[in-house]
Design a protein around this motif. Sequence first.
Motif, short mmCIF file in Angstrom:
data_model
loop_
_atom_site.label_atom_id
_atom_site.label_comp_id
_atom_site.label_asym_id
_atom_site.label_seq_id
_atom_site.Cartn_x
_atom_site.Cartn_y
_atom_site.Cartn_z
N PHE A 1 2.24 -15.45 -17.16
CA PHE A 1 0.90 -15.79 -16.69
C PHE A 1 0.93 -16.89 -15.62
N VAL A 2 2.07 -17.57 -15.47
CA VAL A 2 2.15 -18.62 -14.45
C VAL A 2 2.01 -18.04 -13.05
N GLN A 3 2.65 -16.90 -12.80
CA GLN A 3 2.49 -16.16 -11.53
C GLN A 3 2.65 -17.05 -10.31
N ASP A 4 3.69 -17.86 -10.28
CA ASP A 4 4.02 -18.73 -9.13
C ASP A 4 2.99 -19.82 -8.89
N ARG A 5 2.12 -20.10 -9.82
CA ARG A 5 1.12 -21.16 -9.65
C ARG A 5 1.62 -22.52 -10.12
N PHE A 6 2.56 -22.54 -11.05
CA PHE A 6 3.04 -23.78 -11.65
C PHE A 6 4.48 -24.03 -11.25
N THR A 7 4.85 -25.31 -11.19
CA THR A 7 6.24 -25.69 -10.92
C THR A 7 6.66 -26.77 -11.90
N ILE A 8 7.76 -26.52 -12.59
CA ILE A 8 8.30 -27.51 -13.51
C ILE A 8 9.43 -28.25 -12.82
N SER A 9 9.52 -29.55 -13.10
CA SER A 9 10.60 -30.35 -12.53
C SER A 9 10.97 -31.46 -13.50
N ARG A 10 12.14 -32.05 -13.29
CA ARG A 10 12.61 -33.13 -14.15
C ARG A 10 13.13 -34.29 -13.33
N ASP A 11 13.01 -35.46 -13.91
CA ASP A 11 13.66 -36.65 -13.39
C ASP A 11 14.54 -37.16 -14.51
#
Length: 115
Positions: free
Chosen positions: A62-72
Amino acid sequence: QVQLVESGGGLVQPGGSLRLSCVASVTILSSNFMGWYRQAPGKQRELVAKLRSGRDPRYADFVQDRFTISRDNARNAVYLQMNSLKPDDTAVYYCYTLVDGEAYWGQGTQVTVSS
């Protein structure tokens, strides 16, 4: 004991953006998963996105390229940039991590998408 503290939820209009943040109280190795789940009223908790070193991020359909996860990793933090939000994205969003086979959860942050 691993504690996760989320921030960044709130009320946003459809089409808007929010950035969720989560910081762990202890060092989380980059090889451990960190990510986000969500739970809407009357529904089961579901995966939104998760990330660990050496693997591509995993996103729910359902994310369909709308969300981006990242880490520090230096800050033991994980982020979720959410764009093009829809009313169906309304839910409590939970940060989680998996350490030595045990899952740890944050307290959750409410995201409401409404005009």
